[in-house]
Design a protein around this motif. Structure first.
Motif, PDB file in Angstrom:
ATOM      1  N   VAL A 143      49.001  37.421  31.797  1.00 27.47           N
ATOM      2  CA  VAL A 143      48.224  37.358  33.165  1.00 27.47           C
ATOM      3  C   VAL A 143      49.191  37.843  34.016  1.00 27.47           C
ATOM      4  N   TYR A 144      48.590  39.760  34.733  1.00 28.68           N
ATOM      5  CA  TYR A 144      49.476  39.459  35.947  1.00 28.68           C
ATOM      6  C   TYR A 144      48.133  39.168  36.992  1.00 28.68           C
ATOM      7  N   ARG A 145      49.184  39.050  38.198  1.00 33.01           N
ATOM      8  CA  ARG A 145      48.898  38.771  39.643  1.00 33.01           C
ATOM      9  C   ARG A 145      48.995  39.780  40.853  1.00 33.01           C
ATOM     10  N   ASP A 156      48.303  47.820  15.571  1.00 29.90           N
ATOM     11  CA  ASP A 156      47.645  46.755  13.914  1.00 29.90           C
ATOM     12  C   ASP A 156      46.443  46.611  14.123  1.00 29.90           C
ATOM     13  N   HIS A 157      45.487  46.274  14.534  1.00 28.55           N
ATOM     14  CA  HIS A 157      44.218  46.109  14.507  1.00 28.55           C
ATOM     15  C   HIS A 157      43.148  47.612  14.530  1.00 28.55           C
ATOM     16  N   ASN A 158      43.845  48.553  15.073  1.00 25.55           N
ATOM     17  CA  ASN A 158      42.926  49.623  15.195  1.00 25.55           C
ATOM     18  C   ASN A 158      41.972  49.659  16.367  1.00 25.55           C
ATOM     19  N   ARG A 159      41.985  48.811  17.573  1.00 31.35           N
ATOM     20  CA  ARG A 159      41.227  48.555  18.261  1.00 31.35           C
ATOM     21  C   ARG A 159      41.664  49.241  19.655  1.00 31.35           C
ATOM     22  N   ILE A 160      40.704  49.258  20.562  1.00 32.87           N
ATOM     23  CA  ILE A 160      41.296  49.445  22.234  1.00 32.87           C
ATOM     24  C   ILE A 160      41.143  48.086  23.172  1.00 32.87           C
ATOM     25  N   HIS A 161      41.582  47.614  23.761  1.00 32.03           N
ATOM     26  CA  HIS A 161      41.949  46.686  24.742  1.00 32.03           C
ATOM     27  C   HIS A 161      41.446  47.254  26.388  1.00 32.03           C
ATOM     28  N   THR A 162      40.898  46.680  26.919  1.00 30.64           N
ATOM     29  CA  THR A 162      40.548  46.413  28.284  1.00 30.64           C
ATOM     30  C   THR A 162      40.772  45.415  28.921  1.00 30.64           C
ATOM     31  N   PRO A 163      41.413  45.703  30.370  1.00 33.13           N
ATOM     32  CA  PRO A 163      41.684  44.051  30.763  1.00 33.13           C
ATOM     33  C   PRO A 163      40.626  43.263  31.674  1.00 33.13           C
ATOM     34  N   GLY A 164      40.666  42.108  31.862  1.00 31.76           N
ATOM     35  CA  GLY A 164      39.825  40.967  32.552  1.00 31.76           C
ATOM     36  C   GLY A 164      39.769  40.921  33.839  1.00 31.76           C
ATOM     37  N   LEU A 165      39.182  41.382  34.922  1.00 35.59           N
ATOM     38  CA  LEU A 165      39.605  41.385  36.137  1.00 35.59           C
ATOM     39  C   LEU A 165      38.776  40.343  36.728  1.00 35.59           C
ATOM     40  N   LYS A 166      39.476  39.350  37.437  1.00 36.47           N
ATOM     41  CA  LYS A 166      39.035  38.183  38.778  1.00 36.47           C
ATOM     42  C   LYS A 166      39.497  38.276  39.643  1.00 36.47           C
ATOM     43  N   GLU A 167      38.474  37.648  40.907  1.00 35.19           N
ATOM     44  CA  GLU A 167      39.116  37.461  42.198  1.00 35.19           C
ATOM     45  C   GLU A 167      39.343  36.077  42.218  1.00 35.19           C
ATOM     46  N   MET A 168      40.573  35.838  42.724  1.00 35.03           N
ATOM     47  CA  MET A 168      40.725  34.323  43.088  1.00 35.03           C
ATOM     48  C   MET A 168      42.180  34.098  44.035  1.00 35.03           C
ATOM     49  N   VAL A 188      43.869  39.700  43.018  1.00 38.24           N
ATOM     50  CA  VAL A 188      43.281  40.474  41.940  1.00 38.24           C
ATOM     51  C   VAL A 188      44.106  39.468  40.880  1.00 38.24           C
ATOM     52  N   TRP A 189      43.749  39.301  39.895  1.00 36.09           N
ATOM     53  CA  TRP A 189      43.945  38.876  38.734  1.00 36.09           C
ATOM     54  C   TRP A 189      43.487  39.457  37.629  1.00 36.09           C
ATOM     55  N   VAL A 190      44.514  39.912  36.549  1.00 33.89           N
ATOM     56  CA  VAL A 190      44.339  40.888  35.446  1.00 33.89           C
ATOM     57  C   VAL A 190      44.113  40.522  33.483  1.00 33.89           C
ATOM     58  N   THR A 191      43.540  39.747  33.262  1.00 31.45           N
ATOM     59  CA  THR A 191      44.206  39.204  31.707  1.00 31.45           C
ATOM     60  C   THR A 191      43.943  40.208  30.584  1.00 31.45           C
ATOM     61  N   ASP A 194      56.224  46.964  40.926  1.00 33.47           N
ATOM     62  CA  ASP A 194      56.509  46.453  42.171  1.00 33.47           C
ATOM     63  C   ASP A 194      55.394  45.891  42.681  1.00 33.47           C
ATOM     64  N   MET A 195      54.115  45.923  42.059  1.00 34.51           N
ATOM     65  CA  MET A 195      53.026  46.143  42.431  1.00 34.51           C
ATOM     66  C   MET A 195      52.240  45.281  41.915  1.00 34.51           C
ATOM     67  N   TRP A 196      52.061  44.650  41.000  1.00 40.35           N
ATOM     68  CA  TRP A 196      51.905  43.332  39.674  1.00 40.35           C
ATOM     69  C   TRP A 196      53.209  42.626  39.662  1.00 40.35           C
ATOM     70  N   ALA A 197      52.878  41.394  39.458  1.00 46.04           N
ATOM     71  CA  ALA A 197      53.955  40.021  38.928  1.00 46.04           C
ATOM     72  C   ALA A 197      53.031  39.151  38.215  1.00 46.04           C
ATOM     73  N   ARG A 198      53.268  39.615  36.197  1.00 47.36           N
ATOM     74  CA  ARG A 198      53.138  38.812  35.690  1.00 47.36           C
ATOM     75  C   ARG A 198      53.078  37.871  35.753  1.00 47.36           C
TER      76      ARG A 198
END
Length: 182
Positions: free
Chosen positions: A6-8, A124-136, A140-143, A156-160
């Motif tokens: 998670v990043y915020r 490892d699994h031959n997949r492409i993942h995109t993030p989930g976004l929420k505003e709380m 802005v939160w990215v998972t 400098d923009m995002w904190a884990r």
């Protein structure tokens, strides 16, 4: 147990991007709702397709298994469900398809998100993942199910943040929704 990363952020560039996307999405929903009404399907739902960040209107959800399509439409299957699509073999269907292509949904919200990759490859699994976004909580939160490499994220923009902080924010948001404070 969840393996989310998670990043915020409250960085102005990210909030501006998110606000612009929300305004664009709201305007598209108005236009799409009007188009549904104009095409004879008031109160119905569009089926939207998406691939590699691009989005398009596929068709309209039928009410049930026996509903017949209107003139210029045909029934087909998309993503394991029935859908009415323009019948491009007819003049009317071609006109409907042109109207639908003029009502293109905005890109997915993670596309162009400042300081964050749009996707992460999982070799490892031959997949492409995109993030989930929420505003709380004004942020802005990215998972991510697969963590991006540190050099892909502008720290400098995002904190884990710890997963517990993310879940606490979700619970606060849910409590506020239930109490009518949001």
């Amino acid at each position: 147990m969840s393996d989310l990363t998670v990043y915020r952020t409250t960085h102005p560039a990210v909030l501006t991007h998110r606000n612009r996307h929300n305004r664009t999405l709201t305007q598209w929903r108005r236009n799409a709702t009007q188009l549904l009404t104009d095409l004879g399907f008031p109160g119905r739902t569009w089926i939207v397709g998406t691939a590699f960040g691009d989005r398009w209107i596929v068709g309209i959800t039928p009410r049930d298994d026996i509903e017949l399509p209107l003139r210029g439409w045909r029934r087909t299957r998309f993503d394991a469900r029935d859908v009415f699509v323009p019948d491009r073999r007819t003049r009317g269907g071609k006109l409907i398809a042109a109207q639908m292509s003029g009502c293109k949904p905005p890109a997915e919200p993670h596309i162009g998100l400042p300081g964050m990759p749009a996707e992460v490859e999982d070799y490892d699994h031959n997949r492409i993942h995109t993030p989930g976004l929420k505003e709380m909580d004004g942020a802005v939160w990215v998972t991510w199910k697969v963590a991006p490499a540190e050099e892909q994220v502008r720290l400098d923009m995002w904190a884990r943040v710890p997963l517990s902080v993310y879940h606490a924010a979700r619970e606060r948001r849910q409590d506020n929704l239930e109490a009518g404070r949001v």
